[in-house]
Design an enzyme around this catalytic site. Structure first.
Site, PDB file in Angstrom:
ATOM      1  N   LYS A   1      12.393  82.733   8.697  1.00  0.00           N
ATOM      2  CA  LYS A   1      12.817  81.896   9.818  1.00  0.00           C
ATOM      3  C   LYS A   1      13.905  80.939   9.372  1.00  0.00           C
ATOM      4  CE  LYS A   1       8.382  81.594  12.283  1.00  0.00           C
ATOM      5  NZ  LYS A   1       8.816  82.194  13.556  1.00  0.00           N
TER       6      LYS A   1
ATOM      7  N   ARG B   1       0.596  89.420  15.705  1.00  0.00           N
ATOM      8  CA  ARG B   1       0.038  90.628  16.328  1.00  0.00           C
ATOM      9  C   ARG B   1      -0.611  91.539  15.289  1.00  0.00           C
ATOM     10  NH1 ARG B   1       5.838  91.962  18.786  1.00  0.00           N
ATOM     11  NH2 ARG B   1       5.847  89.686  18.701  1.00  0.00           N
TER      12      ARG B   1
HETATM   13  N1  BES Z   1       4.518  82.034  15.225  1.00  0.00           N
HETATM   14  C1  BES Z   1       5.632  82.666  15.819  1.00  0.00           C
HETATM   15  C2  BES Z   1       5.794  82.331  17.308  1.00  0.00           C
HETATM   16  C3  BES Z   1       6.063  80.896  17.623  1.00  0.00           C
HETATM   17  C4  BES Z   1       7.344  80.465  17.877  1.00  0.00           C
HETATM   18  C5  BES Z   1       5.040  79.998  17.748  1.00  0.00           C
HETATM   19  C6  BES Z   1       7.584  79.166  18.209  1.00  0.00           C
HETATM   20  C7  BES Z   1       5.275  78.686  18.081  1.00  0.00           C
HETATM   21  C8  BES Z   1       6.553  78.276  18.320  1.00  0.00           C
HETATM   22  C9  BES Z   1       5.492  84.181  15.699  1.00  0.00           C
HETATM   23  O1  BES Z   1       4.831  84.617  14.576  1.00  0.00           O
HETATM   24  C10 BES Z   1       6.869  84.732  15.641  1.00  0.00           C
HETATM   25  O2  BES Z   1       7.549  84.460  14.695  1.00  0.00           O
HETATM   26  N2  BES Z   1       7.264  85.490  16.638  1.00  0.00           N
HETATM   27  C11 BES Z   1       8.564  86.061  16.684  1.00  0.00           C
HETATM   28  C12 BES Z   1       8.421  87.502  17.102  1.00  0.00           C
HETATM   29  C13 BES Z   1       9.695  88.275  16.996  1.00  0.00           C
HETATM   30  C14 BES Z   1      10.048  88.480  15.549  1.00  0.00           C
HETATM   31  C15 BES Z   1       9.515  89.580  17.703  1.00  0.00           C
HETATM   32  C16 BES Z   1       9.396  85.281  17.697  1.00  0.00           C
HETATM   33  O3  BES Z   1       8.845  84.903  18.727  1.00  0.00           O
HETATM   34  O4  BES Z   1      10.534  85.022  17.432  1.00  0.00           O
HETATM   35 MN    MN Z   2       6.114  84.810  12.904  1.00  0.00          MN
END
Ligand code: BES
Ligand code: MN
Ligand code: ZN
Length: 507
Positions: free
Chosen positions: A283, A363
């Site tokens: 990230k 997931r």
């Molecule tokens: N934990 C994150 C989602 C999230 C984002 C929670 C902001 C709280 C605040 C999750 O694991 C994630 O990174 N999701 C990705 C999925 C993508 C790679 C398909 C996302 O939402 O960007």
């Molecule tokens: Mn994630």
């Protein structure tokens, strides 16, 4: 915070702060329709003490609007605080929950350690539900996230008293009050877990906290780690855990009411990523610190189990929290890797997953958590997860997302929302979304392109819930309150816990 219930007449209650509710009874509209702030208290001495400020026009009784009066004439209380509910016609027990939080958060920074809140008369809002909501709101308001500040002034309220309205049935108010204490404390317990930073709350520590709670309230519990993941062939869960030096925790909490041998078994499955760096698909640095709250779904389940153990509904419940850290390292999984998820039937092959993005890790852990819940006999499933950034785009930081493969199971959840006051909105599943996660090399892949990310993630989970009646809650937008409000501090919200609890109680 110590909570008590009082049936004494308001005017005689000696306290630092007596809080009473007010609402705007003006029903006309237009420029000449001045607000008509009205006290929601029958006691004539309180009415008299507040008469001048109500007549002044300074105070409109807007939602969570406050005005403080010192040394109110004719009252034993040192201060009288008016808290607004907004328009009376629109006032609900959920406005009472907020108003109670507002009263507490008004008192805290002013060094006031004692609050009495008068419930409105039952004709206005039924004490059976408003008592509980008020107590919940008081506990929620009392929470602050400053755990690790050296200069932390413990501003928490020492004593909160709910004053029952004259003429209310004592048994009803007592039951409502007792429920509110259990639920408010359980929600704060969940919030305290979410608030912990990743270095303090590792998967192992989350397991210890859950176990300690389980012992206190009498739940059966097991906390497993790496060996058990391998034994159960939880290849999806392990693929996330494998990149971290911290071992994962598979937390299992069981509630089995005496004499209930038949009927549904509810499976509560929570995402417990104690820190989400994204893994190799790392990230950006901006706001990454917030990813300590990526275990909020798991915390909601642990909090709900605490309340379930104390409220004792007549239904069996199993909670599974899949806790791990998502880290980049030499042992981390890579994009393109293929993982094999846990099989529903031991010995049979599990579904294969092509990893496109290691940041879509929630997931993966939930896939195995859902399968394990089904293997343990769950007839109905509910999961909660801070799953996608896409749900924030879709619903903002106002409403959380819900999905279900079964209308009657969802109907119970929709009814639960009326009690909990939490905001969820049902979004669609569909084969068209599922088509987007077909893989060329494996059964499915873990991401499906840019649009509709929340639905795609839900369809991924659907692959593992299959036909078992199931609800998925995506709480990514609401698990963390970004700006403080009069009734809640900024920080962990505890979203989901109350609705999950009510859903369980509906069986
Ligand atoms: N934990 C994150 C989602 C999230 C984002 C929670 C902001 C709280 C605040 C999750 O694991 C994630 O990174 N999701 C990705 C999925 C993508 C790679 C398909 C996302 O939402 O960007
Ligand atoms: Mn994630
Ligand atoms: Zn995550």
């Amino acid at each position: 915070m110590r909570a008590e219930l009082s049936f004494a007449p308001l005017s005689g209650i000696e306290t630092e702060l007596l809080a009473v509710l007010a609402a705007d009874t003006q029903t006309a509209k237009g420029p000449d329709a001045k607000p008509q702030p009205t006290l929601l208290v029958a006691d004539p001495s309180v009415q008299a003490a507040a008469a001048a400020v109500l007549a002044s026009g300074e105070y409109k009784a807007g939602a969570n609007e406050t005005v403080l009066l010192h040394a109110p004439a004719g009252l034993a209380a040192k201060r009288l605080l008016l808290v607004g509910l907004g328009k009376l016609a629109k006032a609900t027990v959920h406005s009472v929950r907020h108003a109670a939080g507002t009263a507490i958060r008004f008192a805290k920074p002013r060094g006031i350690r004692e609050v009495v809140l008068a419930l409105p008369p039952s004709e206005i809002l039924p004490a059976a539900t408003s008592g509980r909501a008020a107590v919940e709101g008081a506990f929620i308001g009392d929470f602050d996230p400053d755990t690790y500040r050296s200069d932390r002034k413990d501003q928490s309220i020492q004593s909160f008293t709910l004053a029952a309205p004259a003429g209310a049935d004592p048994k009803t108010v007592e039951a409502s009050f007792a429920e509110g204490v259990i639920i408010g404390e359980s929600q704060n317990f969940a919030r305290s877990l979410v608030n912990e930073p990743g270095n303090k709350l590792t998967p192992t520590v989350l397991g210890q906290r859950a176990a300690l709670m389980a012992q206190e309230v009498g739940l059966d519990w097991e906390v497993h780690s790496t060996d058990k993941l391998h034994e159960l062939k939880m290849g999806a869960f392990w693929s996330v855990a494998q990149g971290s030096a911290e071992p994962p925790a598979l937390i299992v909490l069981r509630y089995t009411p005496e004499g209930v041998a038949n009927g549904p078994i509810l499976g509560l499955v929570g995402k417990g990523i104690t820190f989400d760096t994204g893994g190799i698909s790392i990230k950006p640095a901006d706001n990454m610190e917030k990813m300590k709250y990526d275990m909020a779904g798991g915390a909601a389940m642990i909090g709900a189990m605490r309340a379930i153990a104390l409220l004792k509904p007549r239904v069996r419940v199993i909670a599974i929290v899949c806790a791990a850290e998502n880290m980049p390292s030499g042992t981390a999984q890579k994009p393109g890797d293929v993982q094999t998820a846990m099989p529903l039937t031991p010995g049979k092959p599990g579904k294969t997953i092509e990893i496109i993005n290691t940041d879509a890790e929630g997931r993966l852990v939930l896939a195995d958590g859902l399968t394990y819940a089904r293997q343990l006999g769950a007839t109905h499933l509910i999961d909660a997860a801070t799953l996608t950034g896409a749900i924030k785009v879709a619903l903002g930081m106002v409403t959380a997302g819900a999905f279900s493969n079964d209308d009657s199971t969802y109907a119970r959840f929709a009814a639960a929302l009326q009690v909990s006051g939490e905001k969820f909105w049902r979004l669609p599943l569909g084969d068209e979304y599922a088509d987007l996660i077909k893989s060329d090399i494996a059964d499915i892949k873990n991401t499906g392109g840019r649009w509709g990310g929340a639905m795609i993630a839900a369809e991924f989970l659907h692959t593992f819930a299959e036909d078992t009646p199931w609800i998925h809650l995506d709480i990514a937008g609401l698990a963390w309150v970004e700006d403080s409000r009069p009734y809640i501090a900024k920080g962990p919200s505890g979203i989901g816990m109350r609705s999950i609890l009510e859903w369980v109680r509906s069986f």
